[in-house]
Motif scaffolding. Structure first.
Motif, short mmCIF file in Angstrom:
data_model
loop_
_atom_site.label_atom_id
_atom_site.label_comp_id
_atom_site.label_asym_id
_atom_site.label_seq_id
_atom_site.Cartn_x
_atom_site.Cartn_y
_atom_site.Cartn_z
N LYS A 1 1.10 3.96 -3.16
CA LYS A 1 1.42 5.30 -2.65
C LYS A 1 0.33 5.82 -1.72
O LYS A 1 -0.01 7.00 -1.72
CB LYS A 1 1.64 6.30 -3.80
CG LYS A 1 2.65 5.86 -4.83
CD LYS A 1 4.04 5.88 -4.30
CE LYS A 1 5.02 5.63 -5.43
NZ LYS A 1 6.11 4.80 -5.09
N GLU A 2 -0.21 4.94 -0.90
CA GLU A 2 -1.22 5.32 0.09
C GLU A 2 -0.60 5.27 1.47
O GLU A 2 0.03 4.28 1.85
CB GLU A 2 -2.42 4.37 0.03
CG GLU A 2 -3.20 4.46 -1.26
CD GLU A 2 -4.41 3.53 -1.29
OE1 GLU A 2 -4.67 2.84 -0.28
OE2 GLU A 2 -5.08 3.50 -2.32
N SER B 1 0.82 -1.21 0.00
CA SER B 1 0.00 0.00 0.00
C SER B 1 0.86 1.26 0.00
O SER B 1 0.56 2.23 -0.70
CB SER B 1 -0.92 -0.02 1.23
OG SER B 1 -1.71 1.13 1.27
N THR B 2 1.93 1.23 0.77
CA THR B 2 2.81 2.40 0.89
C THR B 2 3.64 2.60 -0.37
O THR B 2 3.69 3.72 -0.91
CB THR B 2 3.74 2.23 2.11
OG1 THR B 2 2.94 2.07 3.27
CG2 THR B 2 4.64 3.43 2.27
N THR C 1 -2.62 5.16 7.90
CA THR C 1 -3.10 6.10 8.90
C THR C 1 -3.00 5.50 10.30
O THR C 1 -2.83 4.28 10.46
CB THR C 1 -4.56 6.49 8.61
OG1 THR C 1 -5.35 5.30 8.66
CG2 THR C 1 -4.69 7.16 7.24
#
Length: 117
Positions: free
Chosen positions: A91-92, A86-87, A95
């Motif tokens: 590119k999210e 995801s990171t 949280t």
């Protein structure tokens, strides 16, 4: 006491399996211009590779781990792989609420492996 192949190999196979699984399930999100039928077929092809790692991981792992422990291991590995995917791929950002939720899942994994109370 040194770890045995039956203890270590399933972890490596589950990591490989989850990398393929994550790409099969979420990799197509970067290809929204492609027809759905095409990404479904591509995802199934990737999932076939994933199964080639997951099935041996569970067969070998069940020699030393319970089915519940193997499933828990798979879920924790999935979350770790997903955070990286995801990171770096999507590119999210992860949280705080996601991190806390994943931490609670990890706490549950601790209890599965802790043994009978």
């Amino acid at each position: 006491m040194p770890l045995t192949t039956a203890q270590i190999l399933p972890v490596g196979l589950l990591v490989a399996s989850n990398i393929f699984m994550t790409f099969a399930w979420y990799g197509h999100l970067k290809f929204t211009d492609k027809p759905l039928w095409l990404v479904v077929l591509a995802s199934w092809a990737i999932a076939l590779i994933e199964y080639c790692f997951a099935v041996p991981a569970n067969r070998i792992g069940h020699e030393v781990y319970s089915a519940a422990q193997l499933k828990t291991m798979q879920e924790v590995i999935t979350l770790i792989v997903f955070v990286g995917f995801s990171t770096f791929y999507l590119k999210e950002a992860v949280t705080l609420n996601v991190a806390v939720g994943f931490a609670f899942i990890a706490l549950g994994a601790f209890f599965v492996f802790k043994g009978p109370f």
